[in-house]
Design a protein around this motif. Structure first.
Motif, short mmCIF file in Angstrom:
data_model
loop_
_atom_site.label_atom_id
_atom_site.label_comp_id
_atom_site.label_asym_id
_atom_site.label_seq_id
_atom_site.Cartn_x
_atom_site.Cartn_y
_atom_site.Cartn_z
N ARG A 1 0.80 -1.22 0.00
CA ARG A 1 0.00 0.00 0.00
C ARG A 1 0.84 1.28 0.00
O ARG A 1 0.29 2.37 -0.12
CB ARG A 1 -0.97 0.00 1.17
CG ARG A 1 -0.32 0.07 2.54
CD ARG A 1 -1.37 0.01 3.62
NE ARG A 1 -2.08 -1.28 3.58
CZ ARG A 1 -3.30 -1.46 4.04
NH1 ARG A 1 -3.97 -0.45 4.55
NH2 ARG A 1 -3.87 -2.64 3.97
N ASP A 2 2.15 1.15 0.13
CA ASP A 2 3.04 2.31 0.05
C ASP A 2 3.44 2.63 -1.39
O ASP A 2 4.16 3.59 -1.64
CB ASP A 2 4.32 2.08 0.85
CG ASP A 2 4.11 2.30 2.34
OD1 ASP A 2 4.99 1.89 3.12
OD2 ASP A 2 3.07 2.89 2.72
N TYR A 3 2.97 1.81 -2.32
CA TYR A 3 3.44 1.92 -3.70
C TYR A 3 2.29 2.16 -4.66
O TYR A 3 1.23 1.52 -4.57
CB TYR A 3 4.14 0.63 -4.13
CG TYR A 3 5.52 0.45 -3.56
CD1 TYR A 3 5.71 0.23 -2.20
CD2 TYR A 3 6.64 0.52 -4.38
CE1 TYR A 3 6.98 0.07 -1.68
CE2 TYR A 3 7.92 0.34 -3.88
CZ TYR A 3 8.08 0.12 -2.52
OH TYR A 3 9.33 -0.05 -2.02
N ALA A 4 2.53 3.06 -5.61
CA ALA A 4 1.69 3.09 -6.79
C ALA A 4 2.10 1.90 -7.66
O ALA A 4 3.25 1.47 -7.65
CB ALA A 4 1.89 4.39 -7.56
N ALA B 1 6.14 1.76 -7.81
CA ALA B 1 6.83 3.02 -7.54
C ALA B 1 6.48 3.47 -6.13
O ALA B 1 5.31 3.69 -5.80
CB ALA B 1 6.42 4.08 -8.55
N TYR B 2 7.50 3.65 -5.31
CA TYR B 2 7.31 4.01 -3.90
C TYR B 2 6.74 5.41 -3.77
O TYR B 2 7.30 6.38 -4.30
CB TYR B 2 8.65 3.91 -3.17
CG TYR B 2 8.60 4.22 -1.70
CD1 TYR B 2 9.32 5.29 -1.17
CD2 TYR B 2 7.86 3.43 -0.83
CE1 TYR B 2 9.29 5.56 0.18
CE2 TYR B 2 7.82 3.70 0.52
CZ TYR B 2 8.54 4.76 1.03
OH TYR B 2 8.50 5.03 2.38
N ARG B 3 5.60 5.50 -3.09
CA ARG B 3 4.95 6.79 -2.79
C ARG B 3 4.83 7.68 -4.02
O ARG B 3 5.05 8.89 -3.94
CB ARG B 3 5.68 7.50 -1.66
CG ARG B 3 5.54 6.73 -0.35
CD ARG B 3 6.08 7.51 0.84
NE ARG B 3 5.83 6.77 2.08
CZ ARG B 3 6.21 7.18 3.29
NH1 ARG B 3 6.85 8.34 3.43
NH2 ARG B 3 5.96 6.45 4.36
N ASN B 4 4.50 7.08 -5.13
CA ASN B 4 4.33 7.82 -6.39
C ASN B 4 2.88 8.30 -6.46
O ASN B 4 2.06 7.77 -7.19
CB ASN B 4 4.67 6.90 -7.56
CG ASN B 4 4.72 7.63 -8.88
OD1 ASN B 4 4.49 8.83 -8.96
ND2 ASN B 4 5.02 6.90 -9.94
N TYR B 5 2.57 9.34 -5.68
CA TYR B 5 1.19 9.77 -5.51
C TYR B 5 0.58 10.31 -6.81
O TYR B 5 -0.62 10.19 -7.04
CB TYR B 5 1.09 10.83 -4.43
CG TYR B 5 1.60 10.36 -3.09
CD1 TYR B 5 2.69 11.00 -2.48
CD2 TYR B 5 1.03 9.29 -2.43
CE1 TYR B 5 3.16 10.57 -1.26
CE2 TYR B 5 1.50 8.85 -1.21
CZ TYR B 5 2.57 9.49 -0.62
OH TYR B 5 3.04 9.06 0.58
N ASP B 6 1.41 10.91 -7.64
CA ASP B 6 0.91 11.49 -8.89
C ASP B 6 1.02 10.52 -10.07
O ASP B 6 0.76 10.91 -11.20
CB ASP B 6 1.67 12.78 -9.21
CG ASP B 6 1.39 13.86 -8.20
OD1 ASP B 6 2.29 14.67 -7.90
OD2 ASP B 6 0.24 13.91 -7.67
N ILE B 7 1.43 9.31 -9.82
CA ILE B 7 1.55 8.26 -10.85
C ILE B 7 2.39 8.77 -12.01
O ILE B 7 1.97 8.81 -13.17
CB ILE B 7 0.17 7.78 -11.33
CG1 ILE B 7 -0.79 7.57 -10.17
CG2 ILE B 7 0.32 6.45 -12.08
CD1 ILE B 7 -2.21 7.23 -10.58
N VAL B 8 3.60 9.18 -11.71
CA VAL B 8 4.53 9.66 -12.72
C VAL B 8 5.24 8.45 -13.32
O VAL B 8 5.89 7.68 -12.63
CB VAL B 8 5.55 10.64 -12.10
CG1 VAL B 8 6.57 11.05 -13.14
CG2 VAL B 8 4.83 11.83 -11.50
#
Length: 123
Positions: free
Chosen positions: A30-33, A99-106
């Protein structure tokens, strides 16, 4: 250690559907996108779809919008890509990515990859 294992690829006729799955282990899911990328014959790897940690936000490349749907199950540590109305140009090796903590899904921030699963769409 991030481990991602894809499944569900195969051969399908144009207009058909496939559902890809990715089983994750070795990290706090849950820490990852999570995302799906693909690499077609003679092409560079491209971003296909991504989903944030909660599943509340998604992104898609324009060519698959309305046809593909990404989803995740944090309890089962899995991510899926439902692919409908498949076209020959969707033929590629599909990779699951994290992707770790990739909140904006870059797309450029995805650094962990699975081995890939082949999707072949016959016309």
């Amino acid at each position: 250690q991030v481990q991602l294992v894809e499944s569900g690829g195969g051969l399908v006729q144009a207009g058909g559907s496939l559902r890809l799955s990715c089983a994750a282990s070795g990290f706090t899911f849950r820490d990852y996108a999570m995302g799906w990328f693909r690499q077609g014959p003679g092409k560079e790897r491209e971003f296909v779809a991504g989903i944030n940690w909660s599943g509340g936000r998604t992104r898609y490349v324009d060519s698959v919008k309305g046809r593909f749907t990404i989803s995740r199950d944090n309890a089962k540590k899995t991510v899926h890509l439902q692919m409908n109305s498949l076209k020959s140009e969707d033929t590629a090796v599909y990779y699951c990515a994290a992707a770790y903590r990739n909140y904006d899904i870059v797309a450029a921030d995805f650094r962990s990859w699975g081995q890939g699963t082949q999707v072949t769409v016959s016309s």
